[in-house]
Motif scaffolding. Sequence first.
Motif, PDB file in Angstrom:
ATOM      1  N   LEU A  43      12.111 -13.889   7.195  1.00  0.00           N
ATOM      2  CA  LEU A  43      12.440 -14.314   5.840  1.00  0.00           C
ATOM      3  C   LEU A  43      11.998 -13.271   4.824  1.00  0.00           C
ATOM      4  CD1 LEU A  43      13.632 -16.581   4.109  1.00  0.00           C
ATOM      5  CD2 LEU A  43      11.359 -17.646   4.068  1.00  0.00           C
ATOM      6  N   GLU A  44      10.816 -12.712   5.036  1.00  0.00           N
ATOM      7  CA  GLU A  44      10.294 -11.685   4.132  1.00  0.00           C
ATOM      8  C   GLU A  44      11.172 -10.438   4.154  1.00  0.00           C
ATOM      9  OE1 GLU A  44       6.573  -9.153   4.932  1.00  0.00           O
ATOM     10  OE2 GLU A  44       5.829 -10.717   3.600  1.00  0.00           O
ATOM     11  N   VAL A  45      11.576 -10.007   5.347  1.00  0.00           N
ATOM     12  CA  VAL A  45      12.444  -8.833   5.466  1.00  0.00           C
ATOM     13  C   VAL A  45      13.792  -9.114   4.824  1.00  0.00           C
ATOM     14  CG1 VAL A  45      13.642  -7.300   7.079  1.00  0.00           C
ATOM     15  CG2 VAL A  45      11.292  -8.010   7.556  1.00  0.00           C
ATOM     16  N   SER A  46      14.342 -10.282   5.091  1.00  0.00           N
ATOM     17  CA  SER A  46      15.653 -10.656   4.557  1.00  0.00           C
ATOM     18  C   SER A  46      15.655 -10.644   3.032  1.00  0.00           C
ATOM     19  CB  SER A  46      16.048 -12.041   5.076  1.00  0.00           C
ATOM     20  OG  SER A  46      17.325 -12.416   4.612  1.00  0.00           O
ATOM     21  N   GLU A  47      14.538 -10.976   2.411  1.00  0.00           N
ATOM     22  CA  GLU A  47      14.433 -11.001   0.950  1.00  0.00           C
ATOM     23  C   GLU A  47      14.067  -9.646   0.357  1.00  0.00           C
ATOM     24  OE1 GLU A  47      11.543 -14.039   0.379  1.00  0.00           O
ATOM     25  OE2 GLU A  47      12.990 -15.692   0.547  1.00  0.00           O
ATOM     26  N   GLY A  48      14.007  -8.597   1.200  1.00  0.00           N
ATOM     27  CA  GLY A  48      13.740  -7.254   0.713  1.00  0.00           C
ATOM     28  C   GLY A  48      12.288  -6.966   0.411  1.00  0.00           C
ATOM     29  N   LYS A  49      11.362  -7.744   0.975  1.00  0.00           N
ATOM     30  CA  LYS A  49       9.941  -7.571   0.690  1.00  0.00           C
ATOM     31  C   LYS A  49       9.203  -6.768   1.760  1.00  0.00           C
ATOM     32  CE  LYS A  49       9.786 -12.059  -1.677  1.00  0.00           C
ATOM     33  NZ  LYS A  49       9.178 -13.418  -1.685  1.00  0.00           N
ATOM     34  N   TYR A  50       9.937  -6.259   2.743  1.00  0.00           N
ATOM     35  CA  TYR A  50       9.282  -5.571   3.858  1.00  0.00           C
ATOM     36  C   TYR A  50       8.782  -4.182   3.445  1.00  0.00           C
ATOM     37  CZ  TYR A  50       8.917  -2.698   8.062  1.00  0.00           C
ATOM     38  OH  TYR A  50       8.487  -1.835   9.030  1.00  0.00           O
ATOM     39  N   LYS A  51       7.591  -3.866   3.879  1.00  0.00           N
ATOM     40  CA  LYS A  51       7.040  -2.522   3.741  1.00  0.00           C
ATOM     41  C   LYS A  51       6.496  -2.085   5.093  1.00  0.00           C
ATOM     42  CE  LYS A  51       5.752  -2.874  -1.152  1.00  0.00           C
ATOM     43  NZ  LYS A  51       4.637  -2.769  -2.139  1.00  0.00           N
ATOM     44  N   PRO A  52       6.800  -0.863   5.530  1.00  0.00           N
ATOM     45  CA  PRO A  52       6.346  -0.412   6.852  1.00  0.00           C
ATOM     46  C   PRO A  52       4.831  -0.453   6.976  1.00  0.00           C
ATOM     47  CG  PRO A  52       7.962   1.112   5.927  1.00  0.00           C
ATOM     48  CD  PRO A  52       7.592   0.154   4.825  1.00  0.00           C
ATOM     49  N   SER A  53       4.373  -0.810   8.164  1.00  0.00           N
ATOM     50  CA  SER A  53       2.933  -0.794   8.442  1.00  0.00           C
ATOM     51  C   SER A  53       2.490   0.641   8.663  1.00  0.00           C
ATOM     52  CB  SER A  53       2.622  -1.638   9.680  1.00  0.00           C
ATOM     53  OG  SER A  53       3.048  -2.966   9.497  1.00  0.00           O
ATOM     54  N   LEU A  54       1.485   1.056   7.946  1.00  0.00           N
ATOM     55  CA  LEU A  54       0.991   2.426   8.052  1.00  0.00           C
ATOM     56  C   LEU A  54      -0.119   2.509   9.093  1.00  0.00           C
ATOM     57  CD1 LEU A  54       0.834   3.325   4.249  1.00  0.00           C
ATOM     58  CD2 LEU A  54       2.632   3.896   5.887  1.00  0.00           C
ATOM     59  N   PRO A  55      -0.326   3.703   9.688  1.00  0.00           N
ATOM     60  CA  PRO A  55      -1.430   3.862  10.638  1.00  0.00           C
ATOM     61  C   PRO A  55      -2.765   3.535   9.990  1.00  0.00           C
ATOM     62  CG  PRO A  55       0.044   5.769  10.691  1.00  0.00           C
ATOM     63  CD  PRO A  55       0.466   4.932   9.527  1.00  0.00           C
ATOM     64  N   LYS A  56      -3.686   3.055  10.797  1.00  0.00           N
ATOM     65  CA  LYS A  56      -5.004   2.724  10.276  1.00  0.00           C
ATOM     66  C   LYS A  56      -5.691   3.985   9.774  1.00  0.00           C
ATOM     67  CE  LYS A  56      -5.572  -1.220  13.386  1.00  0.00           C
ATOM     68  NZ  LYS A  56      -6.374  -1.808  14.492  1.00  0.00           N
ATOM     69  N   PRO A  57      -6.334   3.894   8.608  1.00  0.00           N
ATOM     70  CA  PRO A  57      -6.994   5.088   8.061  1.00  0.00           C
ATOM     71  C   PRO A  57      -8.099   5.590   8.977  1.00  0.00           C
ATOM     72  CG  PRO A  57      -7.405   3.129   6.703  1.00  0.00           C
ATOM     73  CD  PRO A  57      -6.473   2.721   7.771  1.00  0.00           C
ATOM     74  N   SER A  58      -8.212   6.871   9.051  1.00  0.00           N
ATOM     75  CA  SER A  58      -9.233   7.486   9.901  1.00  0.00           C
ATOM     76  C   SER A  58     -10.619   7.318   9.284  1.00  0.00           C
ATOM     77  CB  SER A  58      -8.921   8.972  10.097  1.00  0.00           C
ATOM     78  OG  SER A  58      -9.977   9.614  10.764  1.00  0.00           O
ATOM     79  N   LYS A  59     -11.607   7.304  10.161  1.00  0.00           N
ATOM     80  CA  LYS A  59     -12.991   7.211   9.697  1.00  0.00           C
ATOM     81  C   LYS A  59     -13.542   8.571   9.278  1.00  0.00           C
ATOM     82  CE  LYS A  59     -13.982   3.227  12.674  1.00  0.00           C
ATOM     83  NZ  LYS A  59     -14.827   2.692  13.775  1.00  0.00           N
ATOM     84  N   GLN A  60     -12.767   9.617   9.521  1.00  0.00           N
ATOM     85  CA  GLN A  60     -13.222  10.953   9.148  1.00  0.00           C
ATOM     86  C   GLN A  60     -13.120  11.161   7.637  1.00  0.00           C
ATOM     87  OE1 GLN A  60     -10.581  13.264  11.520  1.00  0.00           O
ATOM     88  NE2 GLN A  60     -11.878  13.207  13.334  1.00  0.00           N
ATOM     89  N   ASN A  61     -13.740  12.211   7.176  1.00  0.00           N
ATOM     90  CA  ASN A  61     -13.716  12.565   5.765  1.00  0.00           C
ATOM     91  C   ASN A  61     -12.304  13.010   5.382  1.00  0.00           C
ATOM     92  OD1 ASN A  61     -14.081  13.592   3.203  1.00  0.00           O
ATOM     93  ND2 ASN A  61     -16.074  14.492   3.684  1.00  0.00           N
ATOM     94  N   LEU A  62     -11.702  12.344   4.409  1.00  0.00           N
ATOM     95  CA  LEU A  62     -10.328  12.669   4.016  1.00  0.00           C
ATOM     96  C   LEU A  62     -10.211  14.085   3.478  1.00  0.00           C
ATOM     97  CD1 LEU A  62      -9.112   9.350   2.330  1.00  0.00           C
ATOM     98  CD2 LEU A  62      -8.614  10.209   4.622  1.00  0.00           C
ATOM     99  N   GLU A  63     -11.307  14.643   2.976  1.00  0.00           N
ATOM    100  CA  GLU A  63     -11.245  16.001   2.443  1.00  0.00           C
ATOM    101  C   GLU A  63     -10.950  17.027   3.527  1.00  0.00           C
ATOM    102  OE1 GLU A  63     -14.782  16.838   0.305  1.00  0.00           O
ATOM    103  OE2 GLU A  63     -14.401  15.351  -1.271  1.00  0.00           O
ATOM    104  N   TRP A  64     -11.087  16.619   4.801  1.00  0.00           N
ATOM    105  CA  TRP A  64     -10.796  17.539   5.894  1.00  0.00           C
ATOM    106  C   TRP A  64      -9.296  17.691   6.112  1.00  0.00           C
ATOM    107  CZ3 TRP A  64     -14.561  15.272  10.131  1.00  0.00           C
ATOM    108  CH2 TRP A  64     -15.883  15.432   9.698  1.00  0.00           C
ATOM    109  N   TYR A  65      -8.492  16.768   5.599  1.00  0.00           N
ATOM    110  CA  TYR A  65      -7.087  16.713   5.952  1.00  0.00           C
ATOM    111  C   TYR A  65      -6.239  17.634   5.081  1.00  0.00           C
ATOM    112  CZ  TYR A  65      -8.015  12.670   8.895  1.00  0.00           C
ATOM    113  OH  TYR A  65      -8.485  11.841   9.887  1.00  0.00           O
ATOM    114  N   LEU A  66      -5.317  18.303   5.726  1.00  0.00           N
ATOM    115  CA  LEU A  66      -4.409  19.191   5.019  1.00  0.00           C
ATOM    116  C   LEU A  66      -3.519  18.415   4.049  1.00  0.00           C
ATOM    117  CD1 LEU A  66      -3.058  21.916   4.526  1.00  0.00           C
ATOM    118  CD2 LEU A  66      -1.662  21.521   6.574  1.00  0.00           C
TER     119      LEU A  66
END
Length: 456
Positions: free
Chosen positions: A344-367
């Motif tokens: 029902l949620e998808v049919s009504e246009g409310k769907y958003k893709p599930s994103l990967p779980k955030p890493s526990k590492q320091n985000l400043e390391w990421y390109l």
Amino acid sequence: LVRAYDSACKELEYNRLKNLTSYRELKHQVSKKRNVWALRKLIAHHQTEIFKLVPCWLCSPETVSAIFSMEFQLFDLVIFDEASQCFAEKGIPAIYRGKQVVIVGDDKQLAPNDLYQIRWEEDLDEDDNSVALETESLLDLGKQFLPITSLTGHYRSKSLDLIDFSNQYFYNGKLKLLPDYDDFIKNEPAVSYIKVEGVWEKNTNLIEAQEVVKVIKQFLEKDKIDIGVITFNYKQQLLIQDLLDEEKIALPPSLFIKNIENVQGDERDVIIFSTTYAPDVRGRLRMQFGSLNLVGGENRMNVAVTRAREKIVVVSSIFPHQLQVEDLANEGAKVLKKYLEYALEVSEGKYKPSLPKPSKQNLEWYLKEKLLSDRLSVQTQTTAAVRTDIPFADLAVEAVGNQILSKLKLILTDDNLYFEALSVLESHVYLPALLRKKGWSFQRMYSRNWWNNLLM
């Protein structure tokens, strides 16, 4: 194929008149009209010749036991597919006939069904802890003794919303999903929810069945002929078949109408569900869900909702909130309610893709964080937008106007997605080939180039 042909033609024997004698007796046996040998006898007498001509066999475990002699390591390799549905005792004789074995299956799908089947039973001593006698399926038995490799790539569904429910609920988000570019750009729901005012009567729902027939005819008019219909009980299946017969229209050979018990292994471009459940003529909605209420009912739901390549249409006489299933012991009906909420949620246009779980590492390391905060954002802010909501890429650049042909371009870095790849081949060969096949434009960026000030 070349090696198989060469093997069949090696070491041929001829008589003194230069006539071929190899395969002569075999040809006679398979050509005669009377006193025809049974296949088991034919294979037993001409095994070497037959295996040269036919080195690969496709059989059920029962057929293997019926036509091949109980010879140890008769085959170089034995592969079981859909092993979650195979009883362990039926697969073991086929394993005995192989030098190597590969057992393929999914324990989140259907388990073996012993209805109307005779099973081997044995009285066990209290001290007998044999795993082979305690496991139901061949897949469960194999998991006890063999190394396990989990496949994570999903290639059937062209849209994320067709498979994301199962990915999150059954596979803990571990499936790697890559939709077709054209389907992703359209941003149209791949799941439709059609609510009708059906009535539950004699384990069927006539109004729902009529709506399903109407939907089938609409797809056929659009030349969508690869269609499957899944019902939640057998009587509804028969009702829909009868209504289609009454329409007297040409139906494509690929069309199937099956109940939820019999769809494992099937796939179609379009899948139509008839949930069937509805209030009766007195307005009472009973919480009776047939096989979904049994142990493992949730696996039946997982099989059903993962059959579609392009589109799912849910035809239902109820809304999800009408199902009061919280107190039920098993999970099947609860998963049905959650899937209806999702659909029902998808049919009504409310769907958003599930994103990967955030890493526990320091985000400043990421390109990707560096690219977002500095050069990529500066360069694209006037002509394009940078997106971080696409689960199969680190970043994406989306064109704001019509200045460039590619409206969405993926940016792949050597951050977490790169690190989690199974192999170098996956990152540098298989993934690029799959992206191109599905119509995606992409660019690779590496941290070493950032350090050397070579990016952008």
